[in-house]
Design an enzyme around this catalytic site. Sequence first.
Site, mmCIF file in Angstrom:
data_model
loop_
_atom_site.group_PDB
_atom_site.id
_atom_site.type_symbol
_atom_site.label_atom_id
_atom_site.label_comp_id
_atom_site.label_asym_id
_atom_site.label_seq_id
_atom_site.Cartn_x
_atom_site.Cartn_y
_atom_site.Cartn_z
ATOM 1 N N ARG A 34 20.620 0.068 -1.096
ATOM 2 C CA ARG A 34 19.980 -1.169 -1.823
ATOM 3 C C ARG A 34 18.778 -0.850 -2.625
ATOM 4 O O ARG A 34 17.684 0.093 -2.131
ATOM 5 C CB ARG A 34 19.401 -2.127 -0.682
ATOM 6 C CG ARG A 34 20.638 -2.823 0.148
ATOM 7 C CD ARG A 34 20.317 -3.979 1.077
ATOM 8 N NE ARG A 34 19.725 -3.173 2.392
ATOM 9 C CZ ARG A 34 19.409 -3.832 3.401
ATOM 10 N NH1 ARG A 34 19.294 -5.349 3.497
ATOM 11 N NH2 ARG A 34 18.823 -3.234 4.481
ATOM 12 N N PHE A 39 0.745 -1.208 0.031
ATOM 13 C CA PHE A 39 0.087 -0.053 0.070
ATOM 14 C C PHE A 39 1.096 1.298 -0.184
ATOM 15 O O PHE A 39 0.577 2.041 -0.361
ATOM 16 C CB PHE A 39 -0.789 0.050 1.323
ATOM 17 C CG PHE A 39 -2.259 -0.685 0.818
ATOM 18 C CD1 PHE A 39 -2.343 -1.947 0.643
ATOM 19 C CD2 PHE A 39 -3.550 0.253 1.085
ATOM 20 C CE1 PHE A 39 -3.512 -2.510 0.435
ATOM 21 C CE2 PHE A 39 -4.643 -0.497 0.985
ATOM 22 C CZ PHE A 39 -4.841 -1.834 0.397
ATOM 23 N N CYS A 58 13.284 -3.427 0.637
ATOM 24 C CA CYS A 58 12.022 -4.028 0.800
ATOM 25 C C CYS A 58 10.767 -3.814 -0.149
ATOM 26 O O CYS A 58 10.057 -4.725 -0.343
ATOM 27 C CB CYS A 58 11.497 -3.944 2.265
ATOM 28 S SG CYS A 58 12.717 -4.370 3.255
HETATM 29 P P1 NAD Z 1 20.118 -7.528 6.381
HETATM 30 O O1 NAD Z 1 20.450 -8.007 5.075
HETATM 31 O O2 NAD Z 1 20.709 -6.122 6.815
HETATM 32 O O3 NAD Z 1 20.440 -8.301 7.812
HETATM 33 C C1 NAD Z 1 20.383 -9.699 7.860
HETATM 34 C C2 NAD Z 1 21.413 -10.318 8.808
HETATM 35 O O4 NAD Z 1 21.069 -11.715 8.812
HETATM 36 C C3 NAD Z 1 22.584 -10.292 7.913
HETATM 37 O O5 NAD Z 1 23.851 -9.494 8.694
HETATM 38 C C4 NAD Z 1 23.128 -11.671 7.576
HETATM 39 O O6 NAD Z 1 24.570 -12.086 7.911
HETATM 40 C C5 NAD Z 1 22.264 -12.455 8.772
HETATM 41 N N1 NAD Z 1 22.068 -13.884 8.449
HETATM 42 C C6 NAD Z 1 21.679 -14.514 7.511
HETATM 43 N N2 NAD Z 1 21.524 -15.806 7.809
HETATM 44 C C7 NAD Z 1 22.123 -15.854 9.056
HETATM 45 C C8 NAD Z 1 22.168 -17.239 9.741
HETATM 46 N N3 NAD Z 1 21.720 -18.379 9.321
HETATM 47 N N4 NAD Z 1 22.317 -17.093 11.228
HETATM 48 C C9 NAD Z 1 22.786 -15.524 11.547
HETATM 49 N N5 NAD Z 1 22.836 -14.727 10.899
HETATM 50 C C10 NAD Z 1 22.304 -14.742 9.485
HETATM 51 O O7 NAD Z 1 18.625 -7.202 6.339
HETATM 52 P P2 NAD Z 1 17.352 -6.401 7.330
HETATM 53 O O8 NAD Z 1 17.324 -5.050 6.303
HETATM 54 O O9 NAD Z 1 17.949 -6.318 8.594
HETATM 55 O O10 NAD Z 1 16.155 -7.172 6.986
HETATM 56 C C11 NAD Z 1 15.886 -8.454 7.680
HETATM 57 C C12 NAD Z 1 14.612 -8.819 7.454
HETATM 58 O O11 NAD Z 1 13.684 -7.852 7.950
HETATM 59 C C13 NAD Z 1 13.799 -8.918 6.184
HETATM 60 O O12 NAD Z 1 13.163 -9.945 6.021
HETATM 61 C C14 NAD Z 1 13.253 -7.492 5.666
HETATM 62 O O13 NAD Z 1 12.520 -7.703 4.732
HETATM 63 C C15 NAD Z 1 12.774 -7.112 6.908
HETATM 64 N N6 NAD Z 1 12.500 -5.600 7.235
HETATM 65 C C16 NAD Z 1 13.419 -4.876 6.968
HETATM 66 C C17 NAD Z 1 13.502 -3.497 7.162
HETATM 67 C C18 NAD Z 1 14.409 -2.612 6.871
HETATM 68 O O14 NAD Z 1 14.376 -1.298 7.017
HETATM 69 N N7 NAD Z 1 15.608 -2.822 6.593
HETATM 70 C C19 NAD Z 1 12.080 -3.125 7.869
HETATM 71 C C20 NAD Z 1 11.328 -4.102 8.225
HETATM 72 C C21 NAD Z 1 11.325 -5.295 7.956
HETATM 73 C C1 UGA Z 2 9.463 1.131 4.245
HETATM 74 C C2 UGA Z 2 8.306 1.352 5.294
HETATM 75 O O1 UGA Z 2 8.035 2.463 5.175
HETATM 76 C C3 UGA Z 2 8.430 0.452 6.609
HETATM 77 O O2 UGA Z 2 7.120 0.787 7.183
HETATM 78 C C4 UGA Z 2 8.872 -0.792 6.412
HETATM 79 O O3 UGA Z 2 8.974 -1.307 7.640
HETATM 80 C C5 UGA Z 2 10.186 -0.889 5.499
HETATM 81 O O4 UGA Z 2 9.903 -0.235 4.266
HETATM 82 C C6 UGA Z 2 10.470 -2.511 5.224
HETATM 83 O O5 UGA Z 2 9.919 -3.348 5.168
HETATM 84 O O6 UGA Z 2 11.801 -2.532 4.977
HETATM 85 P P1 UGA Z 2 11.850 2.175 4.031
HETATM 86 O O7 UGA Z 2 11.982 1.461 2.957
HETATM 87 O O8 UGA Z 2 13.015 2.349 5.005
HETATM 88 O O9 UGA Z 2 10.529 1.580 4.886
HETATM 89 O O10 UGA Z 2 11.650 3.785 3.862
HETATM 90 P P2 UGA Z 2 10.556 4.637 3.390
HETATM 91 O O11 UGA Z 2 10.337 5.848 3.989
HETATM 92 O O12 UGA Z 2 9.202 3.784 3.234
HETATM 93 O O13 UGA Z 2 10.884 4.992 1.783
HETATM 94 C C7 UGA Z 2 10.854 3.974 0.870
HETATM 95 C C8 UGA Z 2 11.333 4.529 -0.619
HETATM 96 O O14 UGA Z 2 10.255 5.505 -0.991
HETATM 97 C C9 UGA Z 2 12.520 5.618 -0.412
HETATM 98 O O15 UGA Z 2 13.159 5.421 -1.602
HETATM 99 C C10 UGA Z 2 11.892 7.128 -0.379
HETATM 100 O O16 UGA Z 2 12.677 8.013 -0.910
HETATM 101 C C11 UGA Z 2 10.477 6.847 -1.137
HETATM 102 N N1 UGA Z 2 9.395 7.773 -0.923
HETATM 103 C C12 UGA Z 2 8.736 7.686 0.371
HETATM 104 C C13 UGA Z 2 9.079 8.556 -2.081
HETATM 105 O O17 UGA Z 2 9.312 8.559 -3.302
HETATM 106 N N2 UGA Z 2 7.999 9.670 -1.770
HETATM 107 C C14 UGA Z 2 7.287 9.279 -0.636
HETATM 108 O O18 UGA Z 2 6.379 10.208 -0.474
HETATM 109 C C15 UGA Z 2 7.701 8.502 0.604
#
Ligand code: NAD
Ligand code: UGA
Length: 463
Positions: free
Chosen positions: A342, A222, A272
């Site tokens: 990323r 969404f 993501c």
């Molecule tokens: P990331 O790649 O930054 O971190 C994942 C970590 O897990 C890495 O450091 C990796 O080495 C480790 N790992 C992998 N396999 C492993 C194992 N078997 N044992 C121990 N460590 C292991 O990923 P992230 O951004 O933290 O995202 C993690 C999850 O959370 C994803 O599913 C993502 O979709 C979700 N998520 C991310 C965000 C965000 O803002 N980045 C926000 C909400 C949800």
């Molecule tokens: C997004 C969601 O906002 C989080 O709720 C979620 O947990 C996370 O993904 C996840 O699952 O990883 P994030 O990707 O960190 O968070 O950042 P956002 O603020 O959502 O921005 C995402 C992208 O959209 C960025 O490139 C940002 O510049 C862009 N964006 C955002 C726009 O182009 N316009 C907007 O109005 C808002």
Amino acid sequence: MTNILCIGAGYVGGSTMPILASHCPEDRFVIVDINEARIAAWQSDQLPIYEPGLDEIVLQTRGKNLFFSTEIDRHIAEAEIIFVSVNTPTKTFGRGAGRAADLQYWEKTARQILQNSTTSKIVVEKSTLPVRTAEAMERILNSNGNGLHFDVLSNPEFLAEGTAIRDMQNPDRVLIGGRETESGRKAVGKLVELYARWIPRERIITTNLWSSELSKLVANAFLAQRISSINSISALCEKTEADISEVANAIGRDDRIGHRFLQASVGFGGSCFKKDILNLVYLCDHYGLPEVARYWEQVVLMNEYQEARFAANMVASMFNTVAGKRIALFGAAFKANTSDTRESPALEVCRSLLEEHANVVITDPHAMENAAEDLKELAGRVTFESDPYAASKNAHAIAILTEWKQYAQLDYERIYHAMAKPAFLFDGRNLLDPKKLYEIGFNVYPIGKPPLTRLSSPAFTPA
Ligand code: NAD
Ligand code: UGA
């Protein structure tokens, strides 16, 4: 005291656990990872991620009730609650390649938990996963044959990078999904208690497992859909002399629509949005819902269109060639206040310009190291410059690709005078005031607004 373990010391594990640790001083938190360099960085003064406010919380809790380690097996054995926040990227091979989630890290973790457990545990899915993953997790874990019982909960993370600390300290909601069994309800209750230390109970939502898993994918879909929607209209604005900021304001004032996430841009990035929507698309196809799948797929296709459209517009505006021209990209991070690159649209634009043989120079206050790593296959064809004034010196064009506040505060008069003429500025974030830049002498191309240019080709050509 409860022993709490988090497997995966990435963005999510590394920013959520310190906050939990700070609110639960009597509990013991350990974050483990297979990546030794990452763990070493978490133990040092130079944390592996840039996130405003995180350093302070890590300093407050590290060595007290928060520990980082690579000894995964030992800490699994000791833990009562295990959060799993390993990466779940898009599959690049085999069935579902390019769309389905790659669950290999996830499954390895489940097996490792099973092998090293001598007591029953609560296992919490913090990673974003396809709906019904918990079922597979439960099957693996409860196949132990030694009387241990594992309750699998879903507790997806909604934090956004750049505002992770604020989002965790004061979340709109916390979502916890569990089984509707006695043991499942008890496990949910335990996790609720943990969050209730600082989050009002009415913001802690409990649901069944599948609603929780699916809600995470749907929330991201969404949010991304809103960006693709406003970006699609930005293209129409550029054809009609409507102004996307005025349109966004006009529609956002309707409470039912709301004003957030209506900022037109060069496209959305981040690890993501794309991955989670593609996963949703895959699931819809898998469950025999191709119409639903195509509907959500369009959100990603629109984003790719916007990135490609931005780069193509740069080339077209600069007399259809950028070959040999120095172009300064302001920003590499996928959004401001993060070092994360990323899926950054900045890198997509960079690749498109390099295909046109431009001489690209990238500047970014925090993301240059990650950008250099992502572009290593193009090493030698792109340069990095930490000072935006130096980056734009002798450049034919600047493209604003990340909305860093500091880029709004630069002296554009000075920048203009050091550039090749005519000087172009493409604002992929609508960060700057186009009129002021135009008065300085730039040819200015915002997103979704008429360009301000002294060049002859008219931007607006009514039918
Ligand atoms: P990331 O790649 O930054 O971190 C994942 C970590 O897990 C890495 O450091 C990796 O080495 C480790 N790992 C992998 N396999 C492993 C194992 N078997 N044992 C121990 N460590 C292991 O990923 P992230 O951004 O933290 O995202 C993690 C999850 O959370 C994803 O599913 C993502 O979709 C979700 N998520 C991310 C965000 C965000 O803002 N980045 C926000 C909400 C949800
Ligand atoms: C997004 C969601 O906002 C989080 O709720 C979620 O947990 C996370 O993904 C996840 O699952 O990883 P994030 O990707 O960190 O968070 O950042 P956002 O603020 O959502 O921005 C995402 C992208 O959209 C960025 O490139 C940002 O510049 C862009 N964006 C955002 C726009 O182009 N316009 C907007 O109005 C808002």
